[in-house]
Design a protein around this motif. Structure first.
Motif, PDB file in Angstrom:
ATOM      1  N   ARG A 413       0.853  -1.288   0.049  1.00 38.61           N
ATOM      2  CA  ARG A 413      -0.111  -0.070   0.071  1.00 38.61           C
ATOM      3  C   ARG A 413       0.973   1.125   0.062  1.00 38.61           C
ATOM      4  NH1 ARG A 413      -4.978   1.791  -1.395  1.00 38.61           N
ATOM      5  NH2 ARG A 413      -5.326   3.743  -0.288  1.00 38.61           N
ATOM      6  N   LEU A 414       1.827   1.341   0.834  1.00 35.88           N
ATOM      7  CA  LEU A 414       2.927   2.243   0.917  1.00 35.88           C
ATOM      8  C   LEU A 414       3.451   2.778  -0.491  1.00 35.88           C
ATOM      9  CD1 LEU A 414       4.268   4.607   2.751  1.00 35.88           C
ATOM     10  CD2 LEU A 414       6.167   2.924   3.364  1.00 35.88           C
ATOM     11  N   LEU A 415       3.757   1.644  -1.098  1.00 37.00           N
ATOM     12  CA  LEU A 415       4.870   1.716  -2.270  1.00 37.00           C
ATOM     13  C   LEU A 415       3.589   2.075  -3.463  1.00 37.00           C
ATOM     14  CD1 LEU A 415       7.279  -1.243  -2.118  1.00 37.00           C
ATOM     15  CD2 LEU A 415       7.604   1.303  -1.458  1.00 37.00           C
ATOM     16  N   ASP A 416       2.423   1.339  -3.112  1.00 38.88           N
ATOM     17  CA  ASP A 416       1.545   1.904  -4.214  1.00 38.88           C
ATOM     18  C   ASP A 416       1.308   3.288  -4.446  1.00 38.88           C
ATOM     19  OD1 ASP A 416      -0.319   1.470  -6.287  1.00 38.88           O
ATOM     20  OD2 ASP A 416      -1.981   0.314  -5.186  1.00 38.88           O
ATOM     21  N   MET A 417       1.208   4.163  -3.261  1.00 37.87           N
ATOM     22  CA  MET A 417       0.796   5.372  -2.935  1.00 37.87           C
ATOM     23  C   MET A 417       2.046   6.131  -3.576  1.00 37.87           C
ATOM     24  SD  MET A 417      -0.191   5.177   0.765  1.00 37.87           S
ATOM     25  CE  MET A 417      -0.620   6.997   1.116  1.00 37.87           C
ATOM     26  N   CYS A 418       3.267   5.721  -3.436  1.00 39.29           N
ATOM     27  CA  CYS A 418       4.542   6.381  -3.886  1.00 39.29           C
ATOM     28  C   CYS A 418       4.416   6.194  -5.566  1.00 39.29           C
ATOM     29  CB  CYS A 418       5.833   5.853  -3.532  1.00 39.29           C
ATOM     30  SG  CYS A 418       6.010   6.082  -1.791  1.00 39.29           S
ATOM     31  N   ARG A 419       4.319   5.027  -6.270  1.00 35.28           N
ATOM     32  CA  ARG A 419       4.361   4.944  -7.549  1.00 35.28           C
ATOM     33  C   ARG A 419       3.197   5.464  -8.292  1.00 35.28           C
ATOM     34  NH1 ARG A 419       3.513  -0.370  -5.494  1.00 35.28           N
ATOM     35  NH2 ARG A 419       1.543  -1.305  -5.975  1.00 35.28           N
ATOM     36  N   THR A 420       2.035   5.641  -7.703  1.00 33.27           N
ATOM     37  CA  THR A 420       0.869   6.446  -8.439  1.00 33.27           C
ATOM     38  C   THR A 420       1.180   7.955  -8.566  1.00 33.27           C
ATOM     39  OG1 THR A 420      -0.583   4.938  -7.287  1.00 33.27           O
ATOM     40  CG2 THR A 420      -1.388   6.967  -8.160  1.00 33.27           C
TER      41      THR A 420
END
Length: 450
Positions: A413-420
């Protein structure tokens, strides 16, 4: 008037300026919601013994309610918004030549940046080796691949995948547009909008006028609903941050620090590449870019969905000086197809899983993985969690065990936020780049497209 009498007036004025500054700047509200949400989530996760079992989860669900309402409002108008934006953008294009130029250049930009991102992810993971030394952290007895990903991602030999490619290409065309709309198949909706928009351009303007008026009305109505949803943004960000921190905790992030750091380093390099492209080719400096797009990127970071923030991205592109006809075409296409950040993340994750399981990949296999990630990232839905299904599919096709997926899911979830946020930066960069190229090719005195 004495200085002491002026003091309350000065304080009142400063308070009024602060209140206006906060209420007029969405990015400031988003940052405040993010910080407060992180602090509350950290407090709840570290003091979970003070709450009854299950109470923390219930509190997180209620705090995330504004985010669910925000996402529901956006999802309600997403299909007509994407369809009408693309059709309106096509109709406002200066000519078919300009349209072809935009399409070809956008395709080249997406392919080039996605290939660079996937290759960069492979190189970073090969250099830093985030999966080595964590073998004990994986649990071979409890595979953690999501069931939806397992159903949709059988391990197929390379020959079967190549043989299925023509059918996959033909399936891009929406044979049943109604089903595509109901299922929320954004790629099919984009293709439908492109076909309809190009077809309308071939029809006499008088005959197409009623349809164009309907498209314009739907676009205006959809944007009004989006404006209503934006009032919930700070509360949505606050609730999402509380829910995220209470679920994963700092221990999970710290235990995966090398893997998380590798992905974040790659995303930071990709973000720098986008800012350099914008600065070199469009003379939009990093400070100006981030100042005008900061609120948009924070919102993308919070929602983990480039599709959900697409209306805001269109408005941001216009603030950056991109004409409406370019923004209405490039941004919806980019939100659907421009996923370089996702490709980089998946490249690191694939090598992480391989290193975690002790699987050695040859250069040929790495090349196949890179090509597969480029192809699978383009057109991936811009919604949270989709990359996990793609990642599982690629891992299975390379005979890489997915038991370590439970570790990736802990920080996804944390990395999903960054790559979005990085993907949205890529969309804005593409819009700026196409406008910059258009400006450089335009002749003096030629009328600008509306």
């Amino acid at each position: 008037m004495s200085p002491t009498a002026e003091t309350p007036i000065r304080i009142a004025r400063q308070r009024f300026k602060l209140r206006v500054w906060i209420t007029s700047r969405l990015w400031a509200q988003v940052i405040a919601g993010m910080v407060l949400g992180f602090a509350l989530g950290l407090f709840m996760s570290q003091n979970s013994e003070l709450l009854a079992p299950g109470s923390m989860e219930i509190i997180g669900l209620w705090l995330a309610l504004p985010a669910k309402i925000f996402m529901a409002l956006i999802a309600m108008v997403l299909v007509p918004l994407i369809f009408c934006s693309i059709v309106a953008g096509l109709m406002s294009a200066a000519s078919g030549t300009e349209l072809r130029s935009v399409g070809l250049r956008l395709g080249a930009f997406i392919l080039a940046t996605t290939a660079a991102a996937a290759t960069g992810g492979i190189l970073l993971a090969s250099w830093l080796k985030p999966g080595e030394g964590l073998g004990a952290a994986s649990s071979p007895a409890s595979p953690a691949m999501p069931s939806a990903a397992a159903d949709a991602a059988p391990a197929l030999p390379l020959e079967q995948g190549v043989a299925a490619l023509p059918e996959m290409i033909a399936a891009i065309l929406p044979a049943n547009p109604t089903a595509s709309i109901v299922q929320g198949d954004m790629l099919a909706i984009v293709v439908l909008a492109l076909l309809v928009g190009i077809s309308v351009m071939q029809v006499e303007r008088e005959r197409a006028q009623p349809f164009l008026a309907l498209v314009d009305a739907l676009l205006s109505i959809s944007m009004n609903i989006v404006k209503w949803a934006m009032f919930l943004t700070p509360y949505a960000v606050f609730g999402l941050m509380v829910q995220l921190v209470t679920r994963i905790g700092l221990e999970t992030v710290l235990g995966m620090s090398v893997y998380v750091g590798t992905v974040l380093l790659g995303l930071a390099l990709l973000l720098t590449l986008y800012l350099l492209i914008a600065g070199i080719f469009t003379r939009t400096g990093p400070a100006e870019f981030l100042k005008k797009a900061g609120g948009n990127l924070l919102l993308a970071f919070s929602t983990s969905s480039s599709s959900a923030v697409m209306p805001v991205t269109i408005q941001t592109a216009r603030r950056l000086g991109v004409p409406g006809n370019i923004a209405n075409i490039v941004i919806p296409l980019g939100a659907t197809m421009n996923m370089a950040g996702t490709a980089l993340y998946q490249a690191v994750a694939i090598l992480f899983l391989a290193q975690l399981s002790g699987v050695e990949l040859s250069l040929a296999q790495i090349a196949i993985v890179t090509g597969t990630l480029i192809a699978s990232s383009i057109g991936a839905p811009g919604t949270p969690g989709v990359s996990i299904a793609i990642l599982s599919s690629v891992a299975l096709s390379m005979n890489i065990p997915v038991e370590g997926m439970v570790i990736i899911l802990g920080v996804d979830r944390l990395l999903d936020m960054c790559r979005t946020a990085v993907n949205v930066t890529g969309d804005l960069t593409a819009a700026l780049l196409l406008q910059g190229v258009s400006d450089s090719q335009s002749t003096p005195g030629a009328p600008a497209s509306a």
